[in-house]
Design a protein around this motif. Structure first.
Motif, PDB file in Angstrom:
ATOM      1  N   PHE A 153      -9.819 -26.051 -16.423  1.00 15.86           N
ATOM      2  CA  PHE A 153      -9.298 -24.710 -16.196  1.00 15.86           C
ATOM      3  C   PHE A 153      -7.785 -24.811 -16.033  1.00 15.86           C
ATOM      4  O   PHE A 153      -7.305 -25.454 -15.085  1.00 15.86           O
ATOM      5  CB  PHE A 153      -9.915 -24.093 -14.936  1.00 15.86           C
ATOM      6  CG  PHE A 153     -11.375 -23.752 -15.065  1.00 15.86           C
ATOM      7  CD1 PHE A 153     -11.785 -22.502 -15.487  1.00 15.86           C
ATOM      8  CD2 PHE A 153     -12.343 -24.711 -14.760  1.00 15.86           C
ATOM      9  CE1 PHE A 153     -13.133 -22.197 -15.605  1.00 15.86           C
ATOM     10  CE2 PHE A 153     -13.691 -24.418 -14.859  1.00 15.86           C
ATOM     11  CZ  PHE A 153     -14.094 -23.147 -15.293  1.00 15.86           C
ATOM     12  N   TYR A 154      -7.038 -24.197 -16.931  1.00 15.17           N
ATOM     13  CA  TYR A 154      -5.582 -24.160 -16.837  1.00 15.17           C
ATOM     14  C   TYR A 154      -5.122 -22.780 -16.358  1.00 15.17           C
ATOM     15  O   TYR A 154      -5.886 -21.811 -16.386  1.00 15.17           O
ATOM     16  CB  TYR A 154      -4.950 -24.501 -18.186  1.00 15.17           C
ATOM     17  CG  TYR A 154      -5.091 -25.968 -18.542  1.00 15.17           C
ATOM     18  CD1 TYR A 154      -4.168 -26.899 -18.076  1.00 15.17           C
ATOM     19  CD2 TYR A 154      -6.143 -26.417 -19.328  1.00 15.17           C
ATOM     20  CE1 TYR A 154      -4.291 -28.256 -18.386  1.00 15.17           C
ATOM     21  CE2 TYR A 154      -6.287 -27.764 -19.648  1.00 15.17           C
ATOM     22  CZ  TYR A 154      -5.354 -28.668 -19.170  1.00 15.17           C
ATOM     23  OH  TYR A 154      -5.484 -30.006 -19.474  1.00 15.17           O
ATOM     24  N   ASP A 155      -3.868 -22.706 -15.914  1.00 19.45           N
ATOM     25  CA  ASP A 155      -3.318 -21.464 -15.365  1.00 19.45           C
ATOM     26  C   ASP A 155      -4.159 -20.947 -14.201  1.00 19.45           C
ATOM     27  O   ASP A 155      -4.326 -19.736 -14.019  1.00 19.45           O
ATOM     28  CB  ASP A 155      -3.207 -20.386 -16.453  1.00 19.45           C
ATOM     29  CG  ASP A 155      -2.152 -20.720 -17.491  1.00 19.45           C
ATOM     30  OD1 ASP A 155      -1.046 -21.131 -17.095  1.00 19.45           O
ATOM     31  OD2 ASP A 155      -2.440 -20.592 -18.697  1.00 19.45           O
ATOM     32  N   ALA A 156      -4.700 -21.881 -13.425  1.00 16.27           N
ATOM     33  CA  ALA A 156      -5.510 -21.503 -12.257  1.00 16.27           C
ATOM     34  C   ALA A 156      -4.591 -21.176 -11.085  1.00 16.27           C
ATOM     35  O   ALA A 156      -3.651 -21.915 -10.786  1.00 16.27           O
ATOM     36  CB  ALA A 156      -6.460 -22.633 -11.893  1.00 16.27           C
ATOM     37  N   GLU A 157      -4.860 -20.082 -10.419  1.00 13.71           N
ATOM     38  CA  GLU A 157      -4.051 -19.655  -9.285  1.00 13.71           C
ATOM     39  C   GLU A 157      -4.855 -19.728  -7.989  1.00 13.71           C
ATOM     40  O   GLU A 157      -6.087 -19.680  -8.003  1.00 13.71           O
ATOM     41  CB  GLU A 157      -3.547 -18.223  -9.508  1.00 13.71           C
ATOM     42  CG  GLU A 157      -2.657 -18.073 -10.737  1.00 13.71           C
ATOM     43  CD  GLU A 157      -2.193 -16.642 -10.943  1.00 13.71           C
ATOM     44  OE1 GLU A 157      -2.863 -15.724 -10.418  1.00 13.71           O
ATOM     45  OE2 GLU A 157      -1.170 -16.446 -11.604  1.00 13.71           O
ATOM     46  N   ASN A 158      -4.121 -19.835  -6.897  1.00  8.77           N
ATOM     47  CA  ASN A 158      -4.742 -19.835  -5.562  1.00  8.77           C
ATOM     48  C   ASN A 158      -5.822 -20.914  -5.427  1.00  8.77           C
ATOM     49  O   ASN A 158      -6.888 -20.677  -4.844  1.00  8.77           O
ATOM     50  CB  ASN A 158      -5.340 -18.460  -5.248  1.00  8.77           C
ATOM     51  CG  ASN A 158      -4.314 -17.349  -5.313  1.00  8.77           C
ATOM     52  OD1 ASN A 158      -3.192 -17.505  -4.833  1.00  8.77           O
ATOM     53  ND2 ASN A 158      -4.671 -16.226  -5.939  1.00  8.77           N
ATOM     54  N   VAL A 159      -5.539 -22.094  -5.953  1.00  8.91           N
ATOM     55  CA  VAL A 159      -6.493 -23.201  -5.841  1.00  8.91           C
ATOM     56  C   VAL A 159      -6.575 -23.630  -4.379  1.00  8.91           C
ATOM     57  O   VAL A 159      -5.550 -23.885  -3.733  1.00  8.91           O
ATOM     58  CB  VAL A 159      -6.061 -24.389  -6.722  1.00  8.91           C
ATOM     59  CG1 VAL A 159      -7.073 -25.524  -6.605  1.00  8.91           C
ATOM     60  CG2 VAL A 159      -5.898 -23.957  -8.173  1.00  8.91           C
ATOM     61  N   GLN A 160      -7.784 -23.738  -3.870  1.00 12.53           N
ATOM     62  CA  GLN A 160      -7.938 -24.083  -2.464  1.00 12.53           C
ATOM     63  C   GLN A 160      -9.212 -24.884  -2.224  1.00 12.53           C
ATOM     64  O   GLN A 160     -10.298 -24.444  -2.583  1.00 12.53           O
ATOM     65  CB  GLN A 160      -7.990 -22.812  -1.618  1.00 12.53           C
ATOM     66  CG  GLN A 160      -7.984 -23.061  -0.125  1.00 12.53           C
ATOM     67  CD  GLN A 160      -6.722 -23.760   0.350  1.00 12.53           C
ATOM     68  OE1 GLN A 160      -5.628 -23.305   0.068  1.00 12.53           O
ATOM     69  NE2 GLN A 160      -6.874 -24.872   1.047  1.00 12.53           N
ATOM     70  N   PRO A 161      -9.090 -26.085  -1.636  1.00  9.92           N
ATOM     71  CA  PRO A 161     -10.290 -26.835  -1.232  1.00  9.92           C
ATOM     72  C   PRO A 161     -10.879 -26.257   0.053  1.00  9.92           C
ATOM     73  O   PRO A 161     -10.145 -25.760   0.915  1.00  9.92           O
ATOM     74  CB  PRO A 161      -9.760 -28.253  -1.001  1.00  9.92           C
ATOM     75  CG  PRO A 161      -8.351 -28.266  -1.516  1.00  9.92           C
ATOM     76  CD  PRO A 161      -7.866 -26.868  -1.428  1.00  9.92           C
ATOM     77  N   HIS A 162     -12.202 -26.358   0.190  1.00  7.78           N
ATOM     78  CA  HIS A 162     -12.886 -25.868   1.383  1.00  7.78           C
ATOM     79  C   HIS A 162     -13.911 -26.898   1.858  1.00  7.78           C
ATOM     80  O   HIS A 162     -14.460 -27.656   1.055  1.00  7.78           O
ATOM     81  CB  HIS A 162     -13.623 -24.553   1.089  1.00  7.78           C
ATOM     82  CG  HIS A 162     -12.758 -23.451   0.586  1.00  7.78           C
ATOM     83  ND1 HIS A 162     -12.097 -22.571   1.412  1.00  7.78           N
ATOM     84  CD2 HIS A 162     -12.436 -23.087  -0.686  1.00  7.78           C
ATOM     85  CE1 HIS A 162     -11.412 -21.710   0.690  1.00  7.78           C
ATOM     86  NE2 HIS A 162     -11.604 -21.999  -0.583  1.00  7.78           N
TER      87      HIS A 162
ATOM     88  N   SER B 155      -3.753 -29.573   2.270  1.00  6.52           N
ATOM     89  CA  SER B 155      -5.044 -29.153   2.818  1.00  6.52           C
ATOM     90  C   SER B 155      -5.523 -30.066   3.947  1.00  6.52           C
ATOM     91  O   SER B 155      -6.533 -29.783   4.588  1.00  6.52           O
ATOM     92  CB  SER B 155      -6.099 -29.124   1.703  1.00  6.52           C
ATOM     93  OG  SER B 155      -5.736 -28.210   0.684  1.00  6.52           O
ATOM     94  N   ILE B 156      -4.813 -31.152   4.171  1.00 11.78           N
ATOM     95  CA  ILE B 156      -5.157 -32.084   5.242  1.00 11.78           C
ATOM     96  C   ILE B 156      -4.328 -31.735   6.472  1.00 11.78           C
ATOM     97  O   ILE B 156      -3.113 -31.563   6.368  1.00 11.78           O
ATOM     98  CB  ILE B 156      -4.878 -33.537   4.806  1.00 11.78           C
ATOM     99  CG1 ILE B 156      -5.686 -33.884   3.542  1.00 11.78           C
ATOM    100  CG2 ILE B 156      -5.192 -34.513   5.929  1.00 11.78           C
ATOM    101  CD1 ILE B 156      -5.378 -35.252   2.966  1.00 11.78           C
ATOM    102  N   PRO B 157      -4.936 -31.619   7.643  1.00  8.39           N
ATOM    103  CA  PRO B 157      -4.165 -31.285   8.849  1.00  8.39           C
ATOM    104  C   PRO B 157      -3.009 -32.262   9.077  1.00  8.39           C
ATOM    105  O   PRO B 157      -3.188 -33.482   8.971  1.00  8.39           O
ATOM    106  CB  PRO B 157      -5.212 -31.393   9.970  1.00  8.39           C
ATOM    107  CG  PRO B 157      -6.527 -31.156   9.296  1.00  8.39           C
ATOM    108  CD  PRO B 157      -6.382 -31.757   7.920  1.00  8.39           C
ATOM    109  N   GLU B 158      -1.844 -31.725   9.366  1.00  8.35           N
ATOM    110  CA  GLU B 158      -0.649 -32.549   9.521  1.00  8.35           C
ATOM    111  C   GLU B 158      -0.830 -33.640  10.566  1.00  8.35           C
ATOM    112  O   GLU B 158      -0.323 -34.758  10.399  1.00  8.35           O
ATOM    113  CB  GLU B 158       0.545 -31.667   9.891  1.00  8.35           C
ATOM    114  CG  GLU B 158       1.104 -30.859   8.735  1.00  8.35           C
ATOM    115  CD  GLU B 158       2.388 -30.154   9.127  1.00  8.35           C
ATOM    116  OE1 GLU B 158       3.008 -30.563  10.140  1.00  8.35           O
ATOM    117  OE2 GLU B 158       2.764 -29.194   8.447  1.00  8.35           O
ATOM    118  N   GLU B 159      -1.546 -33.325  11.629  1.00 13.69           N
ATOM    119  CA  GLU B 159      -1.667 -34.295  12.721  1.00 13.69           C
ATOM    120  C   GLU B 159      -2.500 -35.514  12.346  1.00 13.69           C
ATOM    121  O   GLU B 159      -2.475 -36.527  13.061  1.00 13.69           O
ATOM    122  CB  GLU B 159      -2.271 -33.625  13.960  1.00 13.69           C
ATOM    123  CG  GLU B 159      -3.666 -33.064  13.777  1.00 13.69           C
ATOM    124  CD  GLU B 159      -3.685 -31.621  13.306  1.00 13.69           C
ATOM    125  OE1 GLU B 159      -4.730 -30.966  13.449  1.00 13.69           O
ATOM    126  OE2 GLU B 159      -2.631 -31.154  12.791  1.00 13.69           O
TER     127      GLU B 159
END
Length: 394
Positions: free
Chosen positions: A121-130, A168-172
């Motif tokens: 999938f190209y030109d994909a927007e708002n990509v987000q892992p859950h 997507s990984i917590p900074e801490e």
């Protein structure tokens, strides 16, 4: 939609992982926020380690590389009016490097993926892992006016330094190691014959220079410039004049100049995050680490990450060895830090540092003289340049 491995990013690392997994019968989907033309327009490195060359052959995408890539047995380092050749082949029991542009690697991998009909999938927007810390992670993204949910077993973050994967990984939970250098590389691409059949790295009082190439008719040259320099201030004439000043006289005399096809300035930094895994999300390539280009390690480190994750997943799906997943970061980081060291060392001995005093400058020249005058020193340079071995999974 479901798949086994969701890959974020369609650069060479994402495409190579996808190709290897597909050939092993492990379903995967690539999600990319840019379009293919944009990805292929990016000018990047072109020196491939022996290990990456072998991995591309294993992936079945080496036909054009083997036909048109330039095998290099060595390279030169110039300083204080001297030119010293590092004989890679002789010093590493026959290992070499391949000059083949990253754009061409990407094109070959894209073509291979299209040929087998693997999903991208190209030109994909708002990509987000859950839910990446659970046994059922998934991606959401918008594409062609539709919001898509992609359920998967694992997520491979191959989306670069500014991508969503590391964010997507917590900074801490992440430890960041970084060094920003006070200069950049001004690169020029031209359709001119190379000044030498091998790369030349030059240490000069005016700054570092590199003579490289993409083919027998296309060259890539680099100049060290200040971190605040603007590429618009560098005309082609100014670039060529400065390059000649930094090269040995006999090399400068035979330099063939011509109009630039592209000019750009790349900042230099060293960057590593630990760990490279969070739950079922794995970071690969620039998402986890960056090296200054002096050691030609960036693309090659991404390939070794791909090799590690691919071989772990082979055992996960083939033998049920989910225990190996926890070893990914540890295995990758051992090789990454060695490549970081080599890239830092090459950068340190070849560039002019604005705050260097007379003592530091003399030590830099002595360091070059020692390593290039020692059989052990030359061997150390050579074995790092061709690439350290990939570590076995077990």
């Amino acid at each position: 939609m479901k798949t086994k491995v969701a890959i974020i990013g369609s650069g060479p690392s994402g495409l190579l992982l996808g190709q290897l997994l597909h050939r092993a019968g492990i379903d995967n989907v690539i999600v990319e926020r840019k379009n293919p033309d944009y990805i292929l327009s990016r000018i990047r490195a072109g020196v491939l380690e022996q290990g990456m060359v072998d991995l591309l052959r294993e992936a079945g995408v080496s036909e054009r590389m083997d036909a048109s890539g330039l095998v290099h047995d060595g390279f030169e380092m110039a300083f204080n009016g001297r030119r010293e050749r590092i004989d890679l082949k002789a010093l590493t029991d026959g290992k070499t490097v391949m000059v083949y542009g990253q754009t061409e690697v990407t094109r070959d991998l894209m073509d291979a993926r299209t040929a087998v009909g693997a999903r991208s999938f190209y030109d994909a927007e708002n990509v987000q892992p859950h839910d990446i810390k659970t046994d059922a992670p998934y991606l959401t993204f918008d594409c062609d006016g539709e919001t898509i949910r992609l359920d998967c077993d694992y997520i491979a973050g191959c989306d670069g330094f500014h991508g969503v994967s590391r964010q997507s990984i917590p900074e801490e939970t992440l430890k960041v190691f970084e060094r920003v250098y006070p200069f950049g590389w001004l690169g020029l691409l031209a359709d001119t014959p190379p000044v030498s059949h091998e790369l030349i790295y030059a240490n000069h009082a005016r700054g570092f220079a590199l003579c490289s190439m993409r083919s027998p008719t296309r060259t890539r040259y680099y100049l060290q410039v200040g971190a605040q320099e603007n590429v618009a201030d560098w005309s082609d004439e100014r670039f060529w004049d400065e390059l000649k000043l930094r090269l040995p006289a006999d090399v400068a005399e035979r330099l063939v100049t011509g109009p630039s096809l592209e000019k750009s300035i790349a900042p230099l930094r060293s960057f590593v995050v630990e760990p490279m895994q969070y739950g079922r999300l794995f970071l690969l390539g620039d998402a986890a680490h960056i090296v200054p280009p002096t050691g030609a390690k960036g693309l090659n480190l991404a390939a070794s990450d791909v090799s590690t994750l691919y071989r772990i997943l082979l055992k996960v799906y083939g033998e049920g060895r989910t225990d190996l997943l926890e070893k990914y970061s540890e295995i990758c980081l051992r090789r990454i830090w060695k490549a970081e060291r080599f890239s830092w060392w090459m950068t340190s001995i070849l560039h002019t540092f604005p705050d260097a005093d007379a003592f530091s400058k003399r030590l830099q020249q002595t360091e070059l003289d020692y390593y290039l005058g020692s059989a052990a020193g030359r061997k150390t340079i050579a074995e790092n340049y061709v690439g350290l071995p990939y570590e076995s999974i077990e």
